[in-house]
Design a protein around this motif. Structure first.
Motif, PDB file in Angstrom:
ATOM      1  N   LEU A   1      -7.550   3.827 -12.671  1.00 13.22           N
ATOM      2  CA  LEU A   1      -6.162   3.857 -12.209  1.00 13.22           C
ATOM      3  C   LEU A   1      -5.937   2.764 -11.166  1.00 13.22           C
ATOM      4  CD1 LEU A   1      -5.703   7.698 -11.848  1.00 13.22           C
ATOM      5  CD2 LEU A   1      -4.550   6.222 -13.509  1.00 13.22           C
ATOM      6  N   ASP A   2      -4.758   2.154 -11.220  1.00 12.00           N
ATOM      7  CA  ASP A   2      -4.324   1.126 -10.274  1.00 12.00           C
ATOM      8  C   ASP A   2      -5.082  -0.192 -10.405  1.00 12.00           C
ATOM      9  OD1 ASP A   2      -2.615   2.999  -9.237  1.00 12.00           O
ATOM     10  OD2 ASP A   2      -3.972   3.623  -7.644  1.00 12.00           O
TER      11      ASP A   2
ATOM     12  N   TRP B   1      -0.674  -3.380 -14.206  1.00 10.23           N
ATOM     13  CA  TRP B   1      -1.652  -2.473 -13.619  1.00 10.23           C
ATOM     14  C   TRP B   1      -1.749  -1.195 -14.449  1.00 10.23           C
ATOM     15  CZ3 TRP B   1       1.716  -5.351 -10.654  1.00 10.23           C
ATOM     16  CH2 TRP B   1       1.147  -6.186  -9.702  1.00 10.23           C
TER      17      TRP B   1
ATOM     18  N   VAL C   1      -1.316   2.346 -14.780  1.00  9.81           N
ATOM     19  CA  VAL C   1      -0.624   3.368 -13.997  1.00  9.81           C
ATOM     20  C   VAL C   1      -0.994   4.774 -14.459  1.00  9.81           C
ATOM     21  CG1 VAL C   1       1.303   1.917 -13.337  1.00  9.81           C
ATOM     22  CG2 VAL C   1       1.445   3.256 -15.424  1.00  9.81           C
ATOM     23  N   ASP C   2      -1.591   4.898 -15.630  1.00  9.16           N
ATOM     24  CA  ASP C   2      -1.985   6.234 -16.066  1.00  9.16           C
ATOM     25  C   ASP C   2      -2.993   6.122 -17.213  1.00  9.16           C
ATOM     26  OD1 ASP C   2      -2.087   8.969 -16.066  1.00  9.16           O
ATOM     27  OD2 ASP C   2       0.092   9.228 -16.035  1.00  9.16           O
TER      28      ASP C   2
ATOM     29  N   VAL D   1      -2.076   3.356 -19.813  1.00  8.76           N
ATOM     30  CA  VAL D   1      -0.662   3.059 -19.657  1.00  8.76           C
ATOM     31  C   VAL D   1      -0.569   1.913 -18.660  1.00  8.76           C
ATOM     32  CG1 VAL D   1       1.596   3.963 -19.014  1.00  8.76           C
ATOM     33  CG2 VAL D   1      -0.103   5.478 -20.065  1.00  8.76           C
TER      34      VAL D   1
ATOM     35  N   PRO E   1       3.926  -3.529 -16.084  1.00  8.32           N
ATOM     36  CA  PRO E   1       3.876  -4.919 -15.658  1.00  8.32           C
ATOM     37  C   PRO E   1       4.426  -5.151 -14.254  1.00  8.32           C
ATOM     38  CG  PRO E   1       5.654  -4.590 -17.224  1.00  8.32           C
ATOM     39  CD  PRO E   1       4.931  -3.296 -17.125  1.00  8.32           C
ATOM     40  N   ARG E   2       5.213  -4.218 -13.711  1.00  9.23           N
ATOM     41  CA  ARG E   2       5.909  -4.515 -12.465  1.00  9.23           C
ATOM     42  C   ARG E   2       5.392  -3.776 -11.257  1.00  9.23           C
ATOM     43  NH1 ARG E   2       9.295  -5.005 -16.483  1.00  9.23           N
ATOM     44  NH2 ARG E   2      10.419  -6.972 -16.605  1.00  9.23           N
TER      45      ARG E   2
ATOM     46  N   ARG F   1       2.463  -0.851  -9.444  1.00  6.51           N
ATOM     47  CA  ARG F   1       1.216  -0.111  -9.525  1.00  6.51           C
ATOM     48  C   ARG F   1       1.443   1.395  -9.488  1.00  6.51           C
ATOM     49  NH1 ARG F   1      -3.043  -3.413  -6.049  1.00  6.51           N
ATOM     50  NH2 ARG F   1      -1.241  -4.741  -5.747  1.00  6.51           N
TER      51      ARG F   1
ATOM     52  N   PHE G   1       5.395   6.603 -10.892  1.00  5.95           N
ATOM     53  CA  PHE G   1       6.212   7.549 -10.161  1.00  5.95           C
ATOM     54  C   PHE G   1       6.954   8.451 -11.126  1.00  5.95           C
ATOM     55  CE2 PHE G   1       9.110   8.495  -6.558  1.00  5.95           C
ATOM     56  CZ  PHE G   1       8.110   8.879  -5.696  1.00  5.95           C
TER      57      PHE G   1
ATOM     58  N   ARG H   1       3.700  15.788  -7.817  1.00  6.69           N
ATOM     59  CA  ARG H   1       4.610  14.716  -8.183  1.00  6.69           C
ATOM     60  C   ARG H   1       4.363  13.439  -7.391  1.00  6.69           C
ATOM     61  NH1 ARG H   1       7.468  15.260 -13.057  1.00  6.69           N
ATOM     62  NH2 ARG H   1       5.949  16.864 -13.554  1.00  6.69           N
TER      63      ARG H   1
ATOM     64  N   ARG I   1      -0.154 -13.336 -10.540  1.00 10.32           N
ATOM     65  CA  ARG I   1       1.022 -12.939 -11.299  1.00 10.32           C
ATOM     66  C   ARG I   1       1.934 -14.111 -11.543  1.00 10.32           C
ATOM     67  NH1 ARG I   1       4.461  -7.819  -9.622  1.00 10.32           N
ATOM     68  NH2 ARG I   1       6.065  -8.973 -10.727  1.00 10.32           N
TER      69      ARG I   1
ATOM     70  N   PRO J   1       6.520 -10.883 -14.315  1.00  8.21           N
ATOM     71  CA  PRO J   1       6.268  -9.962 -15.410  1.00  8.21           C
ATOM     72  C   PRO J   1       6.819 -10.530 -16.702  1.00  8.21           C
ATOM     73  CG  PRO J   1       7.936  -9.115 -13.922  1.00  8.21           C
ATOM     74  CD  PRO J   1       7.442 -10.376 -13.340  1.00  8.21           C
TER      75      PRO J   1
ATOM     76  N   ALA K   1      -3.078  11.492 -17.558  1.00  6.28           N
ATOM     77  CA  ALA K   1      -3.867  11.983 -16.417  1.00  6.28           C
ATOM     78  C   ALA K   1      -2.999  12.297 -15.209  1.00  6.28           C
ATOM     79  CB  ALA K   1      -4.927  10.958 -16.057  1.00  6.28           C
ATOM     80  N   ARG K   2      -2.197  11.320 -14.771  1.00  9.83           N
ATOM     81  CA  ARG K   2      -1.425  11.548 -13.553  1.00  9.83           C
ATOM     82  C   ARG K   2      -0.302  12.541 -13.778  1.00  9.83           C
ATOM     83  NH1 ARG K   2      -1.084   5.591 -10.900  1.00  9.83           N
ATOM     84  NH2 ARG K   2      -2.599   5.952  -9.237  1.00  9.83           N
TER      85      ARG K   2
END
Lengths: 119, 409, 147, 175
Positions: free
Chosen positions: A7-8, A21, A23-24, A46, A49-50, A52, A55, B75, C5, C8, C26-27
């Motif tokens: 992750l990240d 990055w 993200v998941d 997952v 592109p924009r 990290r 959310f 969350r 970078r 994008p 996962a998250r």
């Protein structure tokens, strides 16, 4: 390997160009049946592109409320894509610690395919 | 079958802890004695806001069984939720310090024994209730006794003010002798007090303690609709009493004892006695609410076993956290700080905690995986989003206003 | 951190084929959820996931990449939380593992088939109970049985 | 009644020090204590006088309610005790301010006298509350006197403050 090792982490293509990055991580419960649930196979990364941050995952779900929080986050994560795990050529060594970004990145195979991230 | 009144005890206790805790009791009187009723509109705005979010958090708890801080952690992830945890704990423990001190001050009003001597007694009593008393009994008794603060509303009528004059004060305006910055500082402080985050932590966890399920959604709604407006009404009554008696006398409120002066003027010894019972019950209820919230937030962030419905040995770290919070509260009070002044600084932490608490609630209340068919309707979403915006603005304004006005002068 | 970078660029995306089993992110569905035991007692929060190659090759002696299938072997809790917040990586000996084989259900909470009292992950809970809370009179009193 | 117009110029107390601190930093050559500082100090004196007046009014209200049998003795005692604390705090606050010019210092001395004179009647009110009922007249008269003395002092302070302020404006324009 633990989930935080992936992750990240920045994602590069084979030529070293930055794609985004992780993200998941996406898992699919289609492995050999374990005691109760099927084994959770790491299916894909997952990649956003924009940003990290992953959310709330509005870019992957069909939830459109609450307005305007959902649309804003969705727009912020536009271009998010899925890379299947077999398209990953190299994963940074978790024990190497923080190295230069090039070695601490996930590198994809040359012919990787980007998929839509929707759940 | 519980009677209707007892069904709403959780809402009443939550609202008392939010609107009528020791800090707010005095702040309301300060506001009344300096601004009359020109800030009453803020209480109205705050009541609607806390109703919206308490309703959502109660609904999430009833439908999914998840209390608010579990949702926040899930969350926002560990880092952002950790930031919220630190800020929320700061607000909650500062308020707990004020409440333990507030119980002591209220008991002093009835006994003339110095409040410093009451502090350990008050803390011990709070702990004993946390340790032994059933959640249900606790919320019913403190909620009902706290209702005696209705004495303030009664006093407003007994004082027989010029109603036209009083109504004219309701118009939002900065009094001539005060500056706009101070006015807005108190507006933000009142709004923050109404929406203070431990209310939703307590309300949602209390819903889990009371074993709410989808069938209890109506009961949750009733709790919200009765409890918070009542809390708001009482806090405006306190401001009104101060505006009628203390403002013309040139009295600037700086202690809890001054709250009894308008009551004496209006209803005599009997009403003073009733109100003192209310003051003790309200500060005691707020102490229970904040102590429990400390345990709830920490346990829910870290995944510990929690809840008063379990015996202490089945939720040991939860009980240990509350014991430590009470020890900290007594320790801080032993340094001889003014318990009321302590709460002023919680505004700073609220600025961080408020948006980070209410955003995840709003998001999860829209998530079908949690809520199934009970996702928010359009009306709740519009209100929730508007309040989220107000919260962010208030949060951003709070700290500069506090510095410029030296915490209200 | 963003030096490589070049802005994008949106890659063209193909539709994801339907998967043969339940899909979990996962998250979104696992990390930071509350873990409950068989009786509904909270055990911990799910702080991290341990991933291993299917054929048993471990991450320590051989690098894992896309060529080998990877599955979740354990749910992790404990000191991994600190490193997720502050960075770094705790030694593997300090992870508390909850085997995937014990997971019964994943919903708004993750449910296990075992009792929390039998798990390593709850040693601190037991220690607190045995050394502090259990020693205070009334610590074993059930609040629901009487007023 | 101890009501006075322009009771609490909080804004000047709060904002003026910030503005002045900024000026001092920017100019870098301001003398240690000036008439402008005195304006700030005088506004602080005026706030402390307000506190003292508030304490006197609180004691008066407590005594009146007690005399009418409307306030329990213990509660009245606590209110009066808090008032004594506020009044002594005000005296302490005025006494420890730094004043530069003689004019302003004279005003401060007057204020200090008025505030000190108020402590006695407030303390006497507390003593009266603790004793079996005797006529409250003397206590209330003393409180009234203290109140009007405080009002006079407040008026003087405000006038001095107003005089100090325009000069501060000039000082701001010419660093």
């Amino acid at each position: 390997m633990i989930a935080s090792d992936l992750l990240d982490v920045p994602v590069h293509d084979e030529a070293g160009a930055h794609l985004g990055w992780v993200v998941d991580l996406r898992f699919v419960l289609d492995g050999a049946p374990d005691t109760f649930l099927a084994r959770a196979r790491l299916h894909a990364l997952v990649v956003s592109p924009r940003t990290r941050t992953s959310f709330m995952g509005f870019e992957r779900s069909s939830v459109r409320h609450p307005w305007p929080v959902a649309p804003i986050l969705r727009w912020w994560h536009r271009g998010t894509f899925l890379v299947h795990w077999p398209d990953v050529a190299r994963v940074p060594d978790p024990d190497a610690g923080a190295g230069p970004e090039d070695t601490a990145a996930i590198v994809l195979r040359a012919e990787f395919t980007a998929y839509e991230p929707g759940l | 079958m519980k009677s209707r009144l007892l069904t709403v005890a959780l809402g009443i206790l939550t609202a008392i802890g939010g609107f009528l805790d020791a800090g707010d009791l005095v702040t309301n009187a300060v506001v009344g004695s300096r601004f009359g009723l020109s800030l009453a509109w803020v209480v109205l705005v705050g009541v609607v806001g806390i109703c919206v979010f308490a309703h959502m958090s109660g609904k999430v708890a009833a439908v999914s069984g998840r209390a608010t801080f579990e949702v926040i952690r899930e969350r926002l992830g560990p880092t952002t939720a950790g930031l919220n945890l630190a800020a929320s704990l700061a607000v909650t423990v500062l308020t707990l310090v004020a409440e333990v001190g507030g119980i002591a001050l209220a008991l002093q009003l009835a006994s003339s024994v110095d409040h410093r001597l009451w502090v350990p007694v008050a803390a011990l009593a709070v702990w004993l209730v946390l340790w032994r008393v059933k959640f249900n009994l606790m919320e019913n008794v403190t909620g009902l006794l706290g209702l005696t603060l209705v004495g303030f509303a009664v006093a407003v009528f007994l004082l027989g003010p010029d109603w036209g004059d009083l109504a004219a004060q309701l118009v939002p305006q900065v009094p001539v002798q005060e500056s706009a910055a101070v006015y807005w500082y108190f507006a933000v402080a009142l709004f923050g007090a109404a929406m203070t985050p431990y209310e939703v932590f307590f309300f949602s966890s209390g819903g889990v303690e009371d074993g709410w399920t989808v069938k209890d959604l109506a009961s949750s709604r009733l709790n919200v609709m009765v409890g918070f407006p009542l809390g708001g009404l009482l806090s405006v009554s306190i401001a009104a009493c101060a505006a009628i008696v203390l403002l013309p006398a040139g009295i600037q409120v700086d202690s809890m004892s001054q709250l009894t002066l308008p009551i004496a003027e209006a209803g005599g010894t009997l009403l003073v006695a009733v109100v003192i019972v209310g003051l003790v019950a309200a500060t005691f209820g707020a102490a229970l609410e904040t102590a429990l919230s400390t345990g709830y937030t920490l346990s829910q962030y870290l995944g510990w076993s929690w809840g008063k419905f379990r015996r202490p040995a089945r939720a040991p770290r939860f009980h240990l956290a509350m014991i430590l919070a009470l020890v900290v509260a007594v320790g801080v009070l032993m340094t001889n700080v003014d318990p009321i002044a302590v709460t002023e600084y919680s505004v700073v932490f609220s600025a961080v905690a408020l948006p980070l608490t209410y955003l995840p609630i709003l998001v999860v209340a829209n998530d079908p995986e949690y809520m199934g068919e009970h996702v928010n309707g359009r009306f709740m979403n519009v209100l929730g989003t508007v309040y989220l915006f107000i919260l962010v603005v208030a949060a951003l304004a709070a700290i500069p206003l506090m510095i410029v006005t030296e915490a209200g002068g | 951190m963003r030096r490589t970078r070049t802005g994008p660029r949106d890659v063209s995306r193909e539709p994801e084929p339907r998967q043969p089993g339940r899909v979990l992110d996962a998250r979104l569905h696992l990390l930071d959820r509350q873990v409950l035991d068989v009786d509904g007692m909270p055990v911990c929060t799910l702080d991290d996931l341990e991933l291993e190659a299917v054929d048993g090759r471990s991450a320590v002696d051989e690098r894992i990449d896309g060529s080998v299938p990877v599955v979740i072997t354990d749910l992790l809790t404990g000191p991994v939380l600190g490193t997720r917040v502050f960075g770094g990586r705790p030694p593997a000996s300090r992870w508390h593992r909850l085997p995937w084989a014990h997971v019964v259900d994943i919903g708004t909470a993750v449910r296990l088939s075992v009792r929390s009292g039998d798990l390593d992950a709850t040693w601190l809970e037991r220690w607190t109970r045995d050394h502090i809370i259990g020693r205070i009179p009334g610590g074993n009193h059930d609040p629901e049985s009487s007023g | 009644m101890t009501n006075r117009p322009g009771r609490s110029p909080i804004c000047s107390r709060a904002v003026a020090p910030l503005v002045l601190a900024l000026m001092v930093v920017l100019a870098g050559c301001a003398p240690a204590a000036t008439r402008a500082d005195d304006a700030v100090a005088l506004s602080s004196v005026s706030d402390h006088l307000d506190d003292a007046s508030s304490a006197v009014a609180t004691a008066e209200l407590a005594v009146r309610s007690r005399a009418a049998g409307r306030l329990p003795a213990v509660t009245a005692d606590v209110a009066a005790d808090d008032a004594v604390e506020t009044a002594t705090g005000a005296v302490h606050g005025i006494g420890t301010l730094v004043i530069a010019t003689d004019d302003a210092d004279r005003v401060r001395e007057e204020a200090l006298d008025a505030a000190s004179a108020a402590v006695g009647p407030v303390a006497a009110a507390r003593t009266w509350l603790g004793r079996p009922p005797s006529p409250a007249g003397d206590v209330l008269r003393a409180l009234d006197d203290a109140s009007s003395t405080l009002d006079d002092a407040s008026g003087a302070v405000e006038q001095a403050e107003a005089e100090a302020r325009p000069e501060a404006q000039v000082g701001r324009a010419v660093p």
